[in-house]
Design a protein around this motif. Structure first.
Motif, PDB file in Angstrom:
ATOM      1  N   ASP A  63       0.814  -1.219   0.000  1.00 11.58           N
ATOM      2  CA  ASP A  63       0.000   0.000   0.000  1.00 11.58           C
ATOM      3  C   ASP A  63       0.849   1.271   0.000  1.00 11.58           C
ATOM      4  O   ASP A  63       0.327   2.369  -0.220  1.00 11.58           O
ATOM      5  CB  ASP A  63      -0.939   0.017   1.218  1.00 11.58           C
ATOM      6  N   ALA A  64       2.145   1.129   0.264  1.00 16.03           N
ATOM      7  CA  ALA A  64       3.020   2.309   0.262  1.00 16.03           C
ATOM      8  C   ALA A  64       3.763   2.474  -1.059  1.00 16.03           C
ATOM      9  O   ALA A  64       4.534   3.412  -1.233  1.00 16.03           O
ATOM     10  CB  ALA A  64       4.016   2.212   1.414  1.00 16.03           C
ATOM     11  N   ALA A  65       3.543   1.563  -2.009  1.00 15.05           N
ATOM     12  CA  ALA A  65       4.236   1.673  -3.306  1.00 15.05           C
ATOM     13  C   ALA A  65       3.535   2.702  -4.176  1.00 15.05           C
ATOM     14  O   ALA A  65       2.305   2.742  -4.249  1.00 15.05           O
ATOM     15  CB  ALA A  65       4.257   0.320  -4.003  1.00 15.05           C
ATOM     16  N   GLY A  66       4.308   3.520  -4.852  1.00 11.50           N
ATOM     17  CA  GLY A  66       3.739   4.518  -5.760  1.00 11.50           C
ATOM     18  C   GLY A  66       3.144   5.687  -4.995  1.00 11.50           C
ATOM     19  O   GLY A  66       3.419   5.892  -3.809  1.00 11.50           O
ATOM     20  N   GLY A  67       2.330   6.486  -5.700  1.00 12.55           N
ATOM     21  CA  GLY A  67       1.774   7.686  -5.090  1.00 12.55           C
ATOM     22  C   GLY A  67       2.869   8.697  -4.795  1.00 12.55           C
ATOM     23  O   GLY A  67       2.793   9.464  -3.831  1.00 12.55           O
ATOM     24  N   THR A  68       3.901   8.714  -5.633  1.00 11.65           N
ATOM     25  CA  THR A  68       5.051   9.593  -5.390  1.00 11.65           C
ATOM     26  C   THR A  68       4.758  11.007  -5.898  1.00 11.65           C
ATOM     27  O   THR A  68       3.952  11.186  -6.815  1.00 11.65           O
ATOM     28  CB  THR A  68       6.302   9.065  -6.108  1.00 11.65           C
ATOM     29  N   PRO A  69       5.392  12.009  -5.307  1.00 14.94           N
ATOM     30  CA  PRO A  69       5.108  13.374  -5.747  1.00 14.94           C
ATOM     31  C   PRO A  69       5.693  13.716  -7.120  1.00 14.94           C
ATOM     32  O   PRO A  69       6.757  13.197  -7.494  1.00 14.94           O
ATOM     33  CB  PRO A  69       5.771  14.254  -4.675  1.00 14.94           C
ATOM     34  N   LEU A  70       4.960  14.558  -7.837  1.00 14.47           N
ATOM     35  CA  LEU A  70       5.500  15.170  -9.052  1.00 14.47           C
ATOM     36  C   LEU A  70       5.752  16.622  -8.686  1.00 14.47           C
ATOM     37  O   LEU A  70       4.821  17.372  -8.415  1.00 14.47           O
ATOM     38  CB  LEU A  70       4.497  15.082 -10.203  1.00 14.47           C
ATOM     39  N   LEU A  71       7.014  17.015  -8.655  1.00 15.87           N
ATOM     40  CA  LEU A  71       7.380  18.341  -8.160  1.00 15.87           C
ATOM     41  C   LEU A  71       7.705  19.277  -9.310  1.00 15.87           C
ATOM     42  O   LEU A  71       8.449  18.907 -10.227  1.00 15.87           O
ATOM     43  CB  LEU A  71       8.612  18.227  -7.248  1.00 15.87           C
ATOM     44  N   ARG A  72       7.162  20.467  -9.244  1.00 15.82           N
ATOM     45  CA  ARG A  72       7.574  21.511 -10.189  1.00 15.82           C
ATOM     46  C   ARG A  72       8.762  22.210  -9.547  1.00 15.82           C
ATOM     47  O   ARG A  72       8.644  22.768  -8.452  1.00 15.82           O
ATOM     48  CB  ARG A  72       6.386  22.468 -10.411  1.00 15.82           C
ATOM     49  N   LEU A  73       9.921  22.184 -10.202  1.00 19.46           N
ATOM     50  CA  LEU A  73      11.145  22.722  -9.602  1.00 19.46           C
ATOM     51  C   LEU A  73      11.721  23.833 -10.493  1.00 19.46           C
ATOM     52  O   LEU A  73      12.675  23.599 -11.245  1.00 19.46           O
ATOM     53  CB  LEU A  73      12.175  21.601  -9.406  1.00 19.46           C
ATOM     54  N   PRO A  74      11.153  25.046 -10.395  1.00 17.18           N
ATOM     55  CA  PRO A  74      11.595  26.120 -11.294  1.00 17.18           C
ATOM     56  C   PRO A  74      13.066  26.501 -11.148  1.00 17.18           C
ATOM     57  O   PRO A  74      13.662  26.996 -12.096  1.00 17.18           O
ATOM     58  CB  PRO A  74      10.677  27.296 -10.923  1.00 17.18           C
ATOM     59  N   ARG A  75      13.650  26.226  -9.973  1.00 18.00           N
ATOM     60  CA  ARG A  75      15.070  26.583  -9.827  1.00 18.00           C
ATOM     61  C   ARG A  75      15.975  25.671 -10.662  1.00 18.00           C
ATOM     62  O   ARG A  75      17.170  25.924 -10.782  1.00 18.00           O
ATOM     63  CB  ARG A  75      15.499  26.560  -8.352  1.00 18.00           C
ATOM     64  N   LEU A  76      15.397  24.623 -11.240  1.00 16.68           N
ATOM     65  CA  LEU A  76      16.187  23.765 -12.132  1.00 16.68           C
ATOM     66  C   LEU A  76      15.999  24.128 -13.607  1.00 16.68           C
ATOM     67  O   LEU A  76      16.682  23.580 -14.472  1.00 16.68           O
ATOM     68  CB  LEU A  76      15.812  22.296 -11.917  1.00 16.68           C
ATOM     69  N   ASP A  77      15.079  25.050 -13.884  1.00 14.16           N
ATOM     70  CA  ASP A  77      14.760  25.361 -15.287  1.00 14.16           C
ATOM     71  C   ASP A  77      15.974  25.864 -16.067  1.00 14.16           C
ATOM     72  O   ASP A  77      16.173  25.504 -17.230  1.00 14.16           O
ATOM     73  CB  ASP A  77      13.668  26.438 -15.376  1.00 14.16           C
ATOM     74  N   GLU A  78      16.761  26.712 -15.417  1.00 20.05           N
ATOM     75  CA  GLU A  78      17.881  27.320 -16.127  1.00 20.05           C
ATOM     76  C   GLU A  78      18.886  26.251 -16.566  1.00 20.05           C
ATOM     77  O   GLU A  78      19.326  26.231 -17.716  1.00 20.05           O
ATOM     78  CB  GLU A  78      18.556  28.356 -15.225  1.00 20.05           C
ATOM     79  N   PHE A  79      19.199  25.350 -15.650  1.00 19.29           N
ATOM     80  CA  PHE A  79      20.117  24.249 -15.990  1.00 19.29           C
ATOM     81  C   PHE A  79      19.495  23.336 -17.049  1.00 19.29           C
ATOM     82  O   PHE A  79      20.135  22.941 -18.020  1.00 19.29           O
ATOM     83  CB  PHE A  79      20.446  23.446 -14.725  1.00 19.29           C
ATOM     84  N   ALA A  80      18.196  23.044 -16.855  1.00 18.73           N
ATOM     85  CA  ALA A  80      17.527  22.073 -17.732  1.00 18.73           C
ATOM     86  C   ALA A  80      17.255  22.645 -19.124  1.00 18.73           C
ATOM     87  O   ALA A  80      17.273  21.925 -20.117  1.00 18.73           O
ATOM     88  CB  ALA A  80      16.215  21.621 -17.092  1.00 18.73           C
ATOM     89  N   GLY A  81      16.943  23.953 -19.174  1.00 17.08           N
ATOM     90  CA  GLY A  81      16.581  24.564 -20.458  1.00 17.08           C
ATOM     91  C   GLY A  81      15.123  24.348 -20.824  1.00 17.08           C
ATOM     92  O   GLY A  81      14.723  24.581 -21.976  1.00 17.08           O
ATOM     93  N   VAL A  82      14.313  23.880 -19.855  1.00 15.60           N
ATOM     94  CA  VAL A  82      12.880  23.652 -20.079  1.00 15.60           C
ATOM     95  C   VAL A  82      12.147  23.999 -18.781  1.00 15.60           C
ATOM     96  O   VAL A  82      12.777  24.327 -17.785  1.00 15.60           O
ATOM     97  CB  VAL A  82      12.580  22.164 -20.409  1.00 15.60           C
ATOM     98  N   ARG A  83      10.818  23.885 -18.796  1.00 13.54           N
ATOM     99  CA  ARG A  83      10.057  23.968 -17.536  1.00 13.54           C
ATOM    100  C   ARG A  83      10.112  22.572 -16.905  1.00 13.54           C
ATOM    101  O   ARG A  83       9.511  21.636 -17.398  1.00 13.54           O
ATOM    102  CB  ARG A  83       8.595  24.360 -17.813  1.00 13.54           C
ATOM    103  N   LEU A  84      10.880  22.490 -15.821  1.00 10.70           N
ATOM    104  CA  LEU A  84      11.193  21.161 -15.295  1.00 10.70           C
ATOM    105  C   LEU A  84      10.256  20.688 -14.174  1.00 10.70           C
ATOM    106  O   LEU A  84      10.003  21.392 -13.206  1.00 10.70           O
ATOM    107  CB  LEU A  84      12.623  21.111 -14.767  1.00 10.70           C
ATOM    108  N   HIS A  85       9.783  19.465 -14.356  1.00 11.10           N
ATOM    109  CA  HIS A  85       8.996  18.768 -13.330  1.00 11.10           C
ATOM    110  C   HIS A  85       9.773  17.505 -12.987  1.00 11.10           C
ATOM    111  O   HIS A  85      10.335  16.866 -13.872  1.00 11.10           O
ATOM    112  CB  HIS A  85       7.616  18.372 -13.867  1.00 11.10           C
ATOM    113  N   LEU A  86       9.780  17.155 -11.704  1.00 10.18           N
ATOM    114  CA  LEU A  86      10.538  15.961 -11.321  1.00 10.18           C
ATOM    115  C   LEU A  86       9.616  14.958 -10.625  1.00 10.18           C
ATOM    116  O   LEU A  86       8.908  15.301  -9.680  1.00 10.18           O
ATOM    117  CB  LEU A  86      11.698  16.369 -10.413  1.00 10.18           C
TER     118      LEU A  86
END
Ligand SMILES: *Cc1c(COP(=O)(O)O)cnc(C)c1O
Ligand SMILES: [Zn+2]
Length: 393
Positions: A63-86
């Motif tokens: 019951d604890a498997a999955g349900g993981t967060p999808l994080l919007r991490l704008p401080r990574l956008d510059e490095f990534a070159g996109v709008r980054l979600h993790l």
């Protein structure tokens, strides 16, 4: 739920077959195509998608498997070159997405009445399978290579499996274990067997649900055997078949340059993936020189308009550091390949600055020592000088 189908030739087969006569891996036949997205159930973690899964949760750790967060991490956008979600798969109980496949694998084993499961792994899949078996009261056999480091043994054996160091060609064990497992009623939950792929498809269902009714422009994940990639592709195709989405995000897969059979086949325009002589990489969790679902992953990248990228250890280190320093997350080196690949794709103009891109961080790094440590440069200060030192920050 025993029916299996081949993505490549469309043939069907019954359990326990794991490979088609054409040589490609089988996956479980699709559930009914009238899936209603609004019918997802209020259940823990990955079991929200019970409608699209062949077995129910056995409870306990599952019951604890999955349900993981999808994080919007704008401080990574510059490095990534996109709008980054993790997509933070490190928040699964044993620290990687393997938990999704292990949970469903254990559910399948309980449903079929066997009293043990097995796996061939000396990494995350070993820990994960052993943990879910422990919670379900199943015996677990883990086959590891003879030359495994002792620290790995400690990590895996904490969950109490029967650990066997096998002398001989470790690459042979994948097929041999499935063969012996069938004969001895020990289902082996290896990296791309149908039930593991089926559980691991829930990563994509969660990503879709987080964006619905939109879809992200691209999803990028590290690939080794191709099992996770196959599940992600399968889930998206199921959503399309059910009329939930009318197009798919582009799927990009990341490999470490030192061992990149799928990326090489993609770059060469080959029909199928061939084994390579793999070299050493810090991304050891994805160093599979002969991936059993490599050709299926290649098809997933092509069919969705994505691609397969090989990144160097230097690029992986930079990405891993950036995820920690600008995202606050410690991910495994293998997981950092997704961000490294995104940066490369953005540099090459394949991804644009306003694209919403999901980097799947497949496993957590907290239990792995960082590739380069700054410990030696950590300052010492006497308590009498502390105030001045803090002021000088
Ligand atoms: C297993 C694993 C992968 C690769 O998954 P495959 O299904 O074998 O392609 C990637 N990252 C991490 C952290 C893993 O444990
Ligand atoms: Zn086939």
């Amino acid at each position: 739920m025993t029916e299996r189908t081949c993505y490549a030739c469309g043939a069907t087969a019954a359990a326990p077959a794991t490979r088609c006569d054409c040589g490609e891996p089988l996956w479980l036949a699709c559930k009914p195509l009238d899936f209603d997205w609004n019918a997802i159930v209020d259940a823990p973690g990955m079991w929200r998608y019970a409608e699209l899964l062949p077995f129910e949760s056995p409870g306990g750790l599952a019951d604890a498997a999955g349900g993981t967060p999808l994080l919007r991490l704008p401080r990574l956008d510059e490095f990534a070159g996109v709008r980054l979600h993790l997509k933070d798969e490190g928040s699964n109980p044993t620290g990687s997405f393997k938990d999704r496949g292990s949970a469903l694998g254990v559910a399948a084993a309980l449903a079929s009445g066997v009293d043990a499961v097995g796996t061939v792994s000396h990494g995350n899949m070993a820990m994960s399978t052993a943990a879910y078996a422990a919670s379900a009261g199943l015996d677990c056999v883990v086959l590891v290579p003879d030359d495994i480091p002792e620290s790995r043994i400690d990590l895996i054996s904490q969950y109490g499996p029967a650990l066997l160091r096998v002398a001989g060609d470790y690459a042979d064990l994948y097929d041999r274990s499935l063969e012996f497992g069938e004969e001895l009623e020990i289902p082996f939950l290896n990296s791309d067997v149908p039930v593991r792929v089926e559980g691991q498809k829930t990563t994509a269902l969660e990503i879709y649900e987080a964006f619905a009714p939109e879809i992200p422009d691209a999803v990028v994940l590290p690939v080794s055997s191709g099992g996770h990639a196959s599940g992600v592709w399968k889930a998206l195709e199921e959503l399309r078949a059910a009329g939930v989405v009318d197009r798919l995000p582009r799927l990009y897969f990341a490999q470490a340059a030192a061992c990149a059979p799928i990326a090489e086949a993609f770059a060469a325009g080959d029909e199928s993936v061939s084994a390579v002589d793999g070299g050493e990489t810090i991304a050891y969790s994805i160093a599979n020189a002969d991936p059993p679902s490599g050709t299926r992953a290649l098809a997933a990248a092509r069919e969705t308009g994505g691609g397969v990228v090989a990144v160097t250890d230097e690029e992986i280190r930079a990405a891993r550091r950036t995820i920690a320093e600008r995202g606050g997350l410690s991910v495994e080196s293998a997981s950092a390949t997704s961000l490294a690949a995104i940066r490369r794709l953005a540099d090459d103009g394949e991804l644009a600055a306003d694209d919403d891109v999901v980097a799947v961080a497949t496993g957590r790094g907290i239990s792995e020592s960082p590739p380069e440590s700054d410990a030696a440069s950590v300052d010492r200060v006497g308590i009498d000088k502390l105030r001045d030192r803090l002021a000088a920050r």
